[in-house]
Write an enzyme that holds these catalytic residues in place. Structure first.
Site, PDB file in Angstrom:
ATOM      1  N   GLU A   1      30.376  37.254  35.407  1.00  0.00           N
ATOM      2  CA  GLU A   1      31.609  36.858  34.465  1.00  0.00           C
ATOM      3  C   GLU A   1      32.752  35.828  34.626  1.00  0.00           C
ATOM      4  O   GLU A   1      33.600  36.007  34.744  1.00  0.00           O
ATOM      5  CB  GLU A   1      32.163  38.609  34.134  1.00  0.00           C
ATOM      6  N   PRO A   2      32.045  34.663  34.995  1.00  0.00           N
ATOM      7  CA  PRO A   2      33.181  33.888  35.165  1.00  0.00           C
ATOM      8  C   PRO A   2      33.948  33.203  33.910  1.00  0.00           C
ATOM      9  O   PRO A   2      33.028  33.010  32.990  1.00  0.00           O
ATOM     10  CB  PRO A   2      32.186  32.626  35.708  1.00  0.00           C
ATOM     11  N   GLY A   3      35.183  33.093  34.017  1.00  0.00           N
ATOM     12  CA  GLY A   3      35.709  32.466  33.177  1.00  0.00           C
ATOM     13  C   GLY A   3      36.557  31.090  33.499  1.00  0.00           C
ATOM     14  O   GLY A   3      35.850  30.174  33.235  1.00  0.00           O
ATOM     15  N   ARG A   4      37.367  31.232  34.396  1.00  0.00           N
ATOM     16  CA  ARG A   4      38.049  29.895  34.971  1.00  0.00           C
ATOM     17  C   ARG A   4      37.251  28.944  35.325  1.00  0.00           C
ATOM     18  O   ARG A   4      37.399  27.721  35.062  1.00  0.00           O
ATOM     19  CB  ARG A   4      39.215  30.533  36.067  1.00  0.00           C
TER      20      ARG A   4
ATOM     21  N   CYS B   1      64.718  28.372  25.458  1.00  0.00           N
ATOM     22  CA  CYS B   1      66.076  28.581  25.949  1.00  0.00           C
ATOM     23  C   CYS B   1      65.865  29.705  26.913  1.00  0.00           C
ATOM     24  O   CYS B   1      66.409  30.711  26.878  1.00  0.00           O
ATOM     25  CB  CYS B   1      67.228  29.096  25.080  1.00  0.00           C
ATOM     26  N   GLU B   2      65.186  29.120  27.843  1.00  0.00           N
ATOM     27  CA  GLU B   2      64.705  30.140  29.192  1.00  0.00           C
ATOM     28  C   GLU B   2      64.906  29.179  30.347  1.00  0.00           C
ATOM     29  O   GLU B   2      64.025  28.222  30.219  1.00  0.00           O
ATOM     30  CB  GLU B   2      63.813  30.926  28.980  1.00  0.00           C
TER      31      GLU B   2
ATOM     32  N   GLY C   1      35.738  35.691  38.866  1.00  0.00           N
ATOM     33  CA  GLY C   1      36.806  35.356  39.508  1.00  0.00           C
ATOM     34  C   GLY C   1      36.902  34.097  40.726  1.00  0.00           C
ATOM     35  O   GLY C   1      37.557  33.948  41.433  1.00  0.00           O
TER      36      GLY C   1
ATOM     37  N   TYR D   1      53.300  33.069  36.384  1.00  0.00           N
ATOM     38  CA  TYR D   1      52.626  33.341  37.747  1.00  0.00           C
ATOM     39  C   TYR D   1      53.275  32.456  38.744  1.00  0.00           C
ATOM     40  O   TYR D   1      52.447  32.053  39.785  1.00  0.00           O
ATOM     41  CB  TYR D   1      51.137  33.082  37.621  1.00  0.00           C
TER      42      TYR D   1
END
Ligand code: LLP
Length: 432
Positions: free
Chosen positions: A287-290, A356-357, A238, A330
């Site tokens: 548990e770091p990811g980012r 196409c959005e 986190g 997000y």
């Protein structure tokens, strides 16, 4: 810290020019910096050196084999969330014995696989899951190492889609119930209570919610250590990173300014948390990811068209929401910079993909130096939750990934061939 820099007006990843990589490998192109991954890992490792600890990289943020090998070679373990991820650890040359296996929906097959591979621990999210693991371990004549995820009911004050530590979320078991669950679990024959786990959310930019959660959970961990002889406490992942840094003047850059920002550094994190954790005498898992992969990657894209409609200035690029979904999903911010610096004045630009959005928008009315058809732009901080969340919507192939180390570079994933997108599909037999 990271290793993307302008050198004589050209964007470089470590010692390699981004333009040359794009010439060689085309676009859209993910580029990762091994040195940045290494520095981030080591910085956290050093900050936590007063503790007996293990960094389990949250591979959901970036599970490219080259990226994972870089971290495995540094001694890191992995936080996995599926049988597929455990298979990837093995494919990347990582050690399953340094893996934790999390997630609220573990299937029987996944549990069997994880037990056979001898993972370090299951992070258990519910009592039915605990019973299931016990039953399967019994059948396999094994003892399953288990940590139960405590939901500390602390608001991480982050984006609502990535907050996990309150009673509104599906994760973990309520704080008040934990002692009872451990007491029941202790009676299960094929379970070994190895630890306690928590994770309150992702992209936290303040240390306070972490400290609140650790303060709340530490006495519980101490009790469980005495009663059930647990050996570790996992404080989850986190740690947030800097995404946003206005390039308004065309002068200030992400890297020049980010060190000045009041960001959550590993040192601040450790300074606050180590004194709370050390007295426990438990091993600490993270548990770091980012934090490790986020600023270690960029997504390079070519401007296909520029288009003015009414007051708007659009740069239509060859990457789209299928390649990097975070802005669409997000409303998240990724800084966008030209690969070749120009003297062009910043102009309020919508950088959009070709899907196409309307949601297929990387930024709206953002002042960036005016780009022209054929120019390359880099979307920064795309190393976490970038490629891993990519898809083939609109039958667009998965992009190439390149890993850079010093002056060396290697394709660590080839661009998907278009016909491979429908490999495995078929028409029905009656459709002659
Ligand atoms: N541990 C657990 C139990 C988690 O659920 C997560 C992330 C992590 C560790 C790693 O969190 P990190 O250190 O990377 O913040 N796709 C979203 C982020 C989803 C995070 C899910 N869980 C995004 O693009 O922002």
């Amino acid at each position: 810290m990271h290793h993307f820099r302008y050198v004589r007006g050209r964007l470089y990843c470590e010692g390699v020019s981004v333009e040359s990589l794009t010439k060689q490998h085309g676009s859209p192109l993910y580029i990762y910096s091994a040195k940045t991954l290494t520095d981030n890992f080591n910085r956290l490792h050093t900050a936590l050196s007063p503790l007996n600890h293990l960094i389990c990289f949250a591979m959901k943020s970036n599970s490219n084999l080259g990226v994972m090998r870089t971290l495995a070679d540094l001694g890191g373990g992995f936080d996995t969330v599926s049988g597929g991820e455990i298979q990837r650890v093995i494919a990347a040359g990582g050690n399953p014995r340094k893996c934790v296996f999390a997630g609220v929906g573990k299937t029987e097959d996944e549990i069997v696989f994880a037990l056979r591979k001898g993972i370090y621990c299951f992070n258990v999210e519910s009592e039915p899951e605990l019973e299931r693991i016990n039953r399967i371990a019994g059948k396999l004549k094994k003892i399953a190492p288990v940590a139960i995820r405590v939901n500390p009911n602390v608001d991480a004050k982050t984006h609502k889609k990535i907050t996990t530590g309150t009673y509104d979320n599906k994760f973990g078991i309520a704080f008040e119930k934990i002692a009872g669950v451990y007491a029941r679990a202790a009676k299960l024959k094929h379970i070994r209570l190895r630890g306690l786990q928590m994770h309150i959310g992702s992209q936290l930019t303040q240390v306070k919610p972490f400290a609140d959660a650790v303060r709340k959970v530490a006495p519980l961990a101490a009790k469980l250590k005495t009663k059930h002889n647990i050996e570790f406490l996992s404080i989850g992942g986190g740690i947030g990173i800097i995404y946003e840094d206005a390039l308004a003047s065309g002068q200030a850059t992400w890297w020049e300014r980010k060190e000045n920002r009041d960001l959550l550094t590993p040192e601040k994190y450790a300074e606050t948390l180590v004194p709370l954790l050390q007295p426990l005498g438990l091993k600490v898992l993270l548990e770091p990811g980012r934090f490790i992969s986020g600023n270690a990657g960029i997504l390079v894209s070519r401007v296909e068209y520029v288009k003015r409609t009414g007051k708007k200035y659009f740069a239509i690029v060859d990457a789209a929401m299928n390649d990097l979904i975070r802005p669409a999903f997000y409303e998240s911010f990724h800084e966008i910079v030209p690969v070749k610096q120009t003297k062009n004045r910043p102009i309020a630009t919508d950088v959009v993909g070709g899907i196409c959005e309307t949601g297929d928008t990387f930024c709206k009315d953002r002042p960036i130096p005016r780009v022209e058809e054929g120019d390359l732009v880099a979307m920064l901080s795309a190393g976490a939750y970038g490629f891993v969340m990519a898809g083939t919507y609109n039958t667009r192939p998965m992009p190439t990934e390149v890993l850079v180390n010093g002056k060396k570079s290697a394709v660590v994933r080839k661009r998907q061939k278009v016909k491979d997108i429908w490999a495995g599909e078929a028409t029905a037999p009656w459709q002659k």
